[in-house]
Design an enzyme around this catalytic site. Structure first.
Site, PDB file in Angstrom:
ATOM      1  N   THR A 184       0.873  -1.177   0.000  1.00  0.00           N
ATOM      2  CA  THR A 184       0.000   0.000   0.000  1.00  0.00           C
ATOM      3  C   THR A 184       0.910   1.226   0.000  1.00  0.00           C
ATOM      4  O   THR A 184       2.049   1.159   0.464  1.00  0.00           O
ATOM      5  CB  THR A 184      -0.903   0.061   1.247  1.00  0.00           C
ATOM      6  N   GLU A 328      -5.599  -4.377   0.344  1.00  0.00           N
ATOM      7  CA  GLU A 328      -5.670  -5.522   1.258  1.00  0.00           C
ATOM      8  C   GLU A 328      -6.847  -6.443   0.951  1.00  0.00           C
ATOM      9  O   GLU A 328      -7.015  -7.485   1.579  1.00  0.00           O
ATOM     10  CB  GLU A 328      -5.809  -5.012   2.710  1.00  0.00           C
ATOM     11  N   LYS A 440     -12.996  16.690  12.830  1.00  0.00           N
ATOM     12  CA  LYS A 440     -13.599  16.596  14.166  1.00  0.00           C
ATOM     13  C   LYS A 440     -13.895  17.997  14.664  1.00  0.00           C
ATOM     14  O   LYS A 440     -12.992  18.728  15.045  1.00  0.00           O
ATOM     15  CB  LYS A 440     -12.624  15.926  15.137  1.00  0.00           C
ATOM     16  N   TRP A 445     -18.575  14.909  13.902  1.00  0.00           N
ATOM     17  CA  TRP A 445     -17.789  14.616  12.709  1.00  0.00           C
ATOM     18  C   TRP A 445     -18.352  15.368  11.509  1.00  0.00           C
ATOM     19  O   TRP A 445     -19.558  15.486  11.362  1.00  0.00           O
ATOM     20  CB  TRP A 445     -17.856  13.129  12.352  1.00  0.00           C
TER      21      TRP A 445
HETATM   22  P1  ADP Z   1      -3.813   3.698  -0.978  1.00  0.00           P
HETATM   23  O1  ADP Z   1      -4.765   4.660  -1.574  1.00  0.00           O
HETATM   24  O2  ADP Z   1      -3.508   3.980   0.452  1.00  0.00           O
HETATM   25  O3  ADP Z   1      -2.658   3.377  -1.822  1.00  0.00           O
HETATM   26  P2  ADP Z   1      -5.731   1.685  -1.606  1.00  0.00           P
HETATM   27  O4  ADP Z   1      -5.644   1.979  -3.046  1.00  0.00           O
HETATM   28  O5  ADP Z   1      -5.779   0.303  -1.153  1.00  0.00           O
HETATM   29  O6  ADP Z   1      -4.511   2.304  -0.878  1.00  0.00           O
HETATM   30  O7  ADP Z   1      -6.921   2.537  -1.032  1.00  0.00           O
HETATM   31  C1  ADP Z   1      -7.964   2.032  -0.236  1.00  0.00           C
HETATM   32  C2  ADP Z   1      -8.761   3.152   0.343  1.00  0.00           C
HETATM   33  O8  ADP Z   1      -9.235   4.026  -0.680  1.00  0.00           O
HETATM   34  C3  ADP Z   1      -9.997   2.724   1.065  1.00  0.00           C
HETATM   35  O9  ADP Z   1      -9.719   2.318   2.389  1.00  0.00           O
HETATM   36  C4  ADP Z   1     -10.856   3.986   1.029  1.00  0.00           C
HETATM   37  O10 ADP Z   1     -10.494   4.901   2.046  1.00  0.00           O
HETATM   38  C5  ADP Z   1     -10.479   4.599  -0.285  1.00  0.00           C
HETATM   39  N1  ADP Z   1     -11.513   4.287  -1.291  1.00  0.00           N
HETATM   40  C6  ADP Z   1     -11.448   3.360  -2.261  1.00  0.00           C
HETATM   41  N2  ADP Z   1     -12.560   3.385  -3.014  1.00  0.00           N
HETATM   42  C7  ADP Z   1     -13.363   4.342  -2.516  1.00  0.00           C
HETATM   43  C8  ADP Z   1     -14.661   4.850  -2.834  1.00  0.00           C
HETATM   44  N3  ADP Z   1     -15.360   4.393  -3.862  1.00  0.00           N
HETATM   45  N4  ADP Z   1     -15.170   5.823  -2.059  1.00  0.00           N
HETATM   46  C9  ADP Z   1     -14.485   6.322  -1.013  1.00  0.00           C
HETATM   47  N5  ADP Z   1     -13.255   5.900  -0.659  1.00  0.00           N
HETATM   48  C10 ADP Z   1     -12.697   4.925  -1.395  1.00  0.00           C
END
Ligand code: ADP
Length: 544
Positions: A184, A328, A440, A445
């Site tokens: 990640t 993940e 916050k 929120w």
């Molecule tokens: P990173 O962005 O940290 O590299 P990921 O690509 O695995 O890692 O991102 C996962 C995260 O992206 C999710 O936990 C969520 O916060 C966000 N995310 C993914 N798809 C959506 C969506 N459709 N709407 C809102 N948030 C999203």
């Protein structure tokens, strides 16, 4: 009593063999770093994958070894996915947009034996050469004529496979054998590795084909803008060959005009990627006054799809699937393709009311939301808490990282996503925000996603982000950062009037700042972390 059925291990190479045998009319089209377009069939790919597996043997790659890739979406990258996993090694995709420090960290943490890189990324390897793992071999993904000049000892992909046989005796692997590794992007701390297995990957692909089956079908032409170097291109390298869909790989040109032209030339039906890419494409659609030829569906995920973006696509006749997932989770967790009855009968506004949420779970994924004490909350569309997931394509921990593994799992073995969400009685997931992006304010929120969604519908706004700014009285207050669409700068009054139609007055941003562009993360999402750093000492109007 146990069932009396054969146990055939689930295996990734079987997907490509199946496509090679059964989907002879589907093709893989790639924009190559060499500058031209390459096209071939799944059968051609299967043969070259066998040749590549022989080449990996010759390079000394053994089962369980990690083999890295640093490449755009293209057919050679696709071949690596299958050859590396097929021979029992682990395909470690590296995101080329990571910092030099992160890249050094993960190549050592993964202990990569070989790295396959596109010509584009050889300069990165030149710059990092002193820090790379000792003895790591470097293969450039091109032919002899296009090999770049370098002081490094570079091997040539096409030379390596040229005289190898086009069949390979694929080993029968335990289905739990590791096949892929993806870190990640690590917005906090070091990147953490998700280590996929053959079993998890095949089950995820089957589930993708079922849940998103309306978009992934025999005959469909799919454009994965979502990269092979991160989140397994949302499972498309496996799902498309299973279903018999064609893949159109865009290479490195991901700007609006390039994506529009490729889609038009290749008759792409379904395009998949993060919202930032679709902003560029929508700009190009506006300019041309039409959508690309054959374009009928789009999958938007990776961060929240703004309602205005969904609306523009739907009005142009392009069906939107708003999806949610994580590295993940292999990565698809939920998808927003509406149940057919609703798709056919709801008005556009009613459809948008649903599509702005992240959709229903795919098969094999369970969702729960909990309060701070870990008590499960009802799926009533109102209660909001941290979202936990469980499933056969969800990590059970991180690669060689016991601390991060322990911190991410709850006592019952569910994985904590770090997202705050509600779940409606009809199963629709509503992501409120990443926990760290929520604002916050006075013990309440405020969702940055909710504010952004409304602001994005203003015609003078090209893009926007809302972040928390520290506040002496309220703890944090929202700051709105806008990229204007043209010369005109929208006023705070105009924005407040718009927002008040949907939100309470105390949730409104305290101030607006204008920028020419928003910083992006390595995965192409707006980097709230960078914005928070940039505006860390920001003085809101009522702070004196
Ligand atoms: P990173 O962005 O940290 O590299 P990921 O690509 O695995 O890692 O991102 C996962 C995260 O992206 C999710 O936990 C969520 O916060 C966000 N995310 C993914 N798809 C959506 C969506 N459709 N709407 C809102 N948030 C999203």
């Amino acid at each position: 009593m146990l069932g009396q059925m054969m146990h055939r291990p689930l295996s990734i190479i079987e997907i490509l063999k199946f496509a090679s045998d059964n989907h002879r009319n589907a093709e893989i089209v790639s924009v190559r770093t060499e500058g031209d377009i390459h096209r071939y069939s799944y059968s051609d790919a299967y043969k070259r994958v066998a040749q590549l597996a022989h080449a990996l043997d010759r390079l000394g790659v053994k089962q369980g070894d990690r083999v890295a890739t640093l490449a755009w979406n293209g057919y050679r990258h696709f071949e690596l996915y299958y050859a590396i996993s097929g021979m029992g090694a682990v395909c470690h995709t590296i995101n080329p947009r990571l910092s030099a420090e992160q890249m050094t960290y993960i190549t050592h943490h993964a202990d990569d034996r070989v790295i396959f890189a596109d010509t584009t990324f050889v300069p990165i390897l030149n710059a990092l050469s002193a820090q790379l793992p000792q003895g790591m071999k470097i293969v450039v993904m091109t032919d002899r004529d296009h090999m770049p000049a370098s002081d490094l000892d570079l091997l040539c992909y096409e030379d390596l496979i040229a005289d190898c046989p086009d069949t390979y005796d694929w080993p029968e692997l335990d289905e739990n054998t590791a096949c892929g590794l993806c870190y990640t992007s690590g917005t906090t701390g070091n990147p953490k590795g998700a280590l996929y297995s053959h079993r998890s990957t095949v089950l995820h692909a089957l589930s993708l084909c079922i849940s998103l089956g309306r978009f992934v079908q025999e005959g469909t032409r799919i454009l994965p803008v979502v990269p092979l170097f991160h989140v397994n291109a949302w499972g498309l390298p496996y799902g498309a060959p299973l279903a018999g869909a064609s893949l159109v790989f865009p290479g490195g040109a991901l700007d609006g005009p390039s994506v529009f032209k490729l889609m038009d030339d290749e008759g792409v039906n379904s395009a998949w990627g993060v919202p930032t890419v679709w902003l560029g494409l929508q700009g190009e659609i506006n300019k041309n006054g039409r959508i690309p030829r054959g374009f009928s569906s789009v999958v938007i995920g990776g961060s929240a799809a703004p309602r205005a973006m969904i609306q523009r696509f739907e009005e142009a006749g392009v069906s939107v699937c708003h999806a949610w997932g994580m590295t993940e989770m292999s990565p698809v967790g939920t998808h927003g393709i509406l149940p057919k009855a609703q798709q056919d009968t709801l008005s556009l506004t009613e459809r948008l009311d649903l599509q702005q949420f992240q959709g229903r779970r795919v098969f094999g994924v369970d969702l729960k939301i909990t309060d701070d004490a870990g008590t499960p909350l009802p799926h009533d569309g109102v209660a909001a808490g941290e979202l936990f997931v469980r499933g056969n394509a969800v990590v059970s921990g991180y690669f060689n990282n016991p601390d991060a593994s322990a911190a991410s799992m709850d006592a019952e073995g569910w994985f904590g996503t770090g997202d705050i969400a509600s779940i409606r009685p009809d199963g629709f997931l509503m992501i409120q925000d990443r926990a760290k992006d929520l604002i916050k304010s006075g013990g309440e929120w405020i969702s940055s996603i909710d504010l952004e969604n409304v602001v994005m519908s203003h015609p003078d706004v090209a893009n926007c982000a809302v972040i928390a700014v520290p506040h002496p009285k309220w703890d944090e207050r929202p700051l709105l950062i806008i990229v204007p669409a043209g010369e005109k700068r929208v006023t705070k009054d105009e924005i407040d009037t718009l927002l008040l139609k949907h939100l309470a007055r105390w949730q409104l941003p305290d101030a607006i700042e204008f920028v020419t562009e928003l910083p992006l993360t390595a995965t192409g999402k707006v980097s709230k972390l960078t914005l928070r750093q940039t505006f860390a000492n920001y003085q809101l109007p009522d702070m004196g």
